[in-house]
Scaffold this motif. Structure first.
Motif, PDB file in Angstrom:
ATOM      1  N   ASP A 145       0.827  -1.204   0.000  1.00 51.72           N
ATOM      2  CA  ASP A 145       0.000   0.000   0.000  1.00 51.72           C
ATOM      3  C   ASP A 145       0.860   1.250   0.000  1.00 51.72           C
ATOM      4  O   ASP A 145       0.539   2.235  -0.670  1.00 51.72           O
ATOM      5  CB  ASP A 145      -0.920   0.007   1.226  1.00 51.72           C
ATOM      6  CG  ASP A 145      -1.987  -1.077   1.141  1.00 51.72           C
ATOM      7  OD1 ASP A 145      -2.258  -1.525   0.010  1.00 51.72           O
ATOM      8  OD2 ASP A 145      -2.522  -1.467   2.187  1.00 51.72           O
TER       9      ASP A 145
ATOM     10  N   LEU B 251       0.979   4.136  -2.840  1.00 55.05           N
ATOM     11  CA  LEU B 251       0.770   5.534  -2.481  1.00 55.05           C
ATOM     12  C   LEU B 251       1.884   6.411  -3.035  1.00 55.05           C
ATOM     13  O   LEU B 251       1.625   7.461  -3.632  1.00 55.05           O
ATOM     14  CB  LEU B 251       0.705   5.672  -0.952  1.00 55.05           C
ATOM     15  CG  LEU B 251       0.602   7.095  -0.388  1.00 55.05           C
ATOM     16  CD1 LEU B 251      -0.694   7.747  -0.833  1.00 55.05           C
ATOM     17  CD2 LEU B 251       0.692   7.069   1.137  1.00 55.05           C
TER      18      LEU B 251
ATOM     19  N   PHE C  63      -7.385   8.068  -3.119  1.00 56.70           N
ATOM     20  CA  PHE C  63      -6.911   7.227  -2.035  1.00 56.70           C
ATOM     21  C   PHE C  63      -8.062   6.702  -1.187  1.00 56.70           C
ATOM     22  O   PHE C  63      -8.072   5.541  -0.763  1.00 56.70           O
ATOM     23  CB  PHE C  63      -5.914   7.994  -1.168  1.00 56.70           C
ATOM     24  CG  PHE C  63      -4.643   8.334  -1.887  1.00 56.70           C
ATOM     25  CD1 PHE C  63      -3.939   7.370  -2.570  1.00 56.70           C
ATOM     26  CD2 PHE C  63      -4.155   9.629  -1.876  1.00 56.70           C
ATOM     27  CE1 PHE C  63      -2.758   7.677  -3.243  1.00 56.70           C
ATOM     28  CE2 PHE C  63      -2.977   9.948  -2.540  1.00 56.70           C
ATOM     29  CZ  PHE C  63      -2.283   8.972  -3.228  1.00 56.70           C
ATOM     30  N   ILE C  64      -9.061   7.570  -0.947  1.00 58.90           N
ATOM     31  CA  ILE C  64     -10.224   7.142  -0.154  1.00 58.90           C
ATOM     32  C   ILE C  64     -11.003   6.057  -0.893  1.00 58.90           C
ATOM     33  O   ILE C  64     -11.344   5.009  -0.322  1.00 58.90           O
ATOM     34  CB  ILE C  64     -11.134   8.346   0.146  1.00 58.90           C
ATOM     35  CG1 ILE C  64     -10.408   9.346   1.056  1.00 58.90           C
ATOM     36  CG2 ILE C  64     -12.428   7.874   0.816  1.00 58.90           C
ATOM     37  CD1 ILE C  64     -11.175  10.625   1.295  1.00 58.90           C
TER      38      ILE C  64
ATOM     39  N   MET D  13      -9.987   4.137  -3.333  1.00 58.64           N
ATOM     40  CA  MET D  13      -9.177   2.944  -3.521  1.00 58.64           C
ATOM     41  C   MET D  13      -9.289   2.036  -2.303  1.00 58.64           C
ATOM     42  O   MET D  13      -9.438   0.812  -2.431  1.00 58.64           O
ATOM     43  CB  MET D  13      -7.719   3.346  -3.764  1.00 58.64           C
ATOM     44  CG  MET D  13      -6.782   2.183  -4.063  1.00 58.64           C
ATOM     45  SD  MET D  13      -5.130   2.770  -4.550  1.00 58.64           S
ATOM     46  CE  MET D  13      -4.663   3.718  -3.089  1.00 58.64           C
ATOM     47  N   TRP D  14      -9.251   2.652  -1.127  1.00 61.76           N
ATOM     48  CA  TRP D  14      -9.364   1.867   0.104  1.00 61.76           C
ATOM     49  C   TRP D  14     -10.771   1.301   0.258  1.00 61.76           C
ATOM     50  O   TRP D  14     -10.951   0.116   0.587  1.00 61.76           O
ATOM     51  CB  TRP D  14      -9.013   2.741   1.302  1.00 61.76           C
ATOM     52  CG  TRP D  14      -9.228   2.034   2.607  1.00 61.76           C
ATOM     53  CD1 TRP D  14      -8.427   1.075   3.176  1.00 61.76           C
ATOM     54  CD2 TRP D  14     -10.347   2.191   3.484  1.00 61.76           C
ATOM     55  NE1 TRP D  14      -8.975   0.640   4.359  1.00 61.76           N
ATOM     56  CE2 TRP D  14     -10.149   1.308   4.576  1.00 61.76           C
ATOM     57  CE3 TRP D  14     -11.476   3.004   3.466  1.00 61.76           C
ATOM     58  CZ2 TRP D  14     -11.056   1.223   5.629  1.00 61.76           C
ATOM     59  CZ3 TRP D  14     -12.381   2.918   4.510  1.00 61.76           C
ATOM     60  CH2 TRP D  14     -12.166   2.029   5.572  1.00 61.76           C
ATOM     61  N   LEU D  15     -11.799   2.134   0.014  1.00 59.25           N
ATOM     62  CA  LEU D  15     -13.180   1.686   0.175  1.00 59.25           C
ATOM     63  C   LEU D  15     -13.527   0.593  -0.830  1.00 59.25           C
ATOM     64  O   LEU D  15     -14.153  -0.406  -0.477  1.00 59.25           O
ATOM     65  CB  LEU D  15     -14.133   2.870  -0.005  1.00 59.25           C
ATOM     66  CG  LEU D  15     -14.145   3.916   1.112  1.00 59.25           C
ATOM     67  CD1 LEU D  15     -15.027   5.099   0.735  1.00 59.25           C
ATOM     68  CD2 LEU D  15     -14.614   3.301   2.427  1.00 59.25           C
TER      69      LEU D  15
ATOM     70  N   SER E 213     -11.503  -1.492  -2.462  1.00 54.66           N
ATOM     71  CA  SER E 213     -10.796  -2.739  -2.189  1.00 54.66           C
ATOM     72  C   SER E 213     -11.393  -3.473  -0.993  1.00 54.66           C
ATOM     73  O   SER E 213     -11.333  -4.696  -0.904  1.00 54.66           O
ATOM     74  CB  SER E 213      -9.313  -2.469  -1.942  1.00 54.66           C
ATOM     75  OG  SER E 213      -9.140  -1.640  -0.805  1.00 54.66           O
ATOM     76  N   SER E 214     -12.003  -2.710  -0.073  1.00 48.09           N
ATOM     77  CA  SER E 214     -12.573  -3.317   1.130  1.00 48.09           C
ATOM     78  C   SER E 214     -14.008  -3.799   0.926  1.00 48.09           C
ATOM     79  O   SER E 214     -14.435  -4.770   1.555  1.00 48.09           O
ATOM     80  CB  SER E 214     -12.537  -2.322   2.293  1.00 48.09           C
ATOM     81  OG  SER E 214     -11.204  -1.909   2.565  1.00 48.09           O
TER      82      SER E 214
END
Length: 211
Positions: A2, A6, A129-130, A132-134, A136-137
């Motif tokens: 990660d 980034l 970035f937000i 991408m995290w959401l 992937s989760s």
């Protein structure tokens, strides 16, 4: 992993920012002289921030928003904006930052170019970035799948509207029609790089469309 991803995106955005600054600030020699106001710069920042925040569909989706902003604020007319879009697609880097540099420079010189570019980049950088995290989760959650399915047709409509407005502002003759058909065939059927087609258009236009 990660952290590496980034850093990659940060370096990528810095690279695009540098390209846009170096190329675009000096491209159009028609900036305002002696009447640059703080309100001009603030308005630029706000319009490009909105475009960066709400311009779904990548660069093509943002173009329609920037067209509305540029024309409604009397920063450019239709022909000037079409020329700016053409130049932006011909240069390396994202079209949004290219347009930001060109429009910002025209309205408020180098300061306007810097403000417009930064304002256009910040929303997408943070949201990337937000999201991408959401994603992937929660990408397998039905609600998230529904959101993605709902956004796609809206983005398609935005892209189609940009294409129609761009076509209206373009000169139409046998050569431009042939270039359109040839480009579509090469891009769609033969998967030729868009860069080669842009080079073809530049060459053909320079030789045969000097009007």
């Amino acid at each position: 992993h990660d952290l590496s991803l980034l850093m990659y995106f940060i370096i990528l955005y810095i690279h695009y920012f540098q390209i846009a600054i170096v190329i675009n600030i000096h491209f159009f020699d028609n900036t305002k002289k002696g009447d640059i106001m703080l309100s001009d710069i603030l308005k630029l920042g706000w319009e490009f921030f909105k475009a960066g925040l709400l311009g779904y569909g990548g660069g093509t989706g943002i173009v329609q928003m920037l067209r509305t902003a540029a024309i409604s604020n009397n920063w450019m007319n239709e022909g000037e904006f079409t020329d700016a879009v053409t130049v932006s697609y011909s240069l390396p880097g994202p079209v949004a930052t290219q347009l930001a540099g060109i429009i910002g420079n025209k309205v408020a010189g180098a300061a306007g170019a810097v403000v417009a570019i930064v304002a256009a980049i910040i929303p997408s950088l943070v949201l990337m970035f937000i999201c991408m995290w959401l994603y992937s989760s929660y990408k397998d959650v039905p609600f998230v799948k529904g959101i993605m399915s709902g956004i796609k047709p809206v983005v398609c409509a935005i892209i189609l509207l940009v294409a129609l407005n761009f076509a209206k502002a373009s000169s139409v003759n046998w050569l431009t029609a042939a270039l359109f058909a040839l480009s579509f065939i090469c891009l769609y059927y033969f998967k030729i790089s868009p860069g080669w087609m842009i080079l073809l258009g530049i060459t053909a236009g320079g030789l045969f469309l000097r009007t």
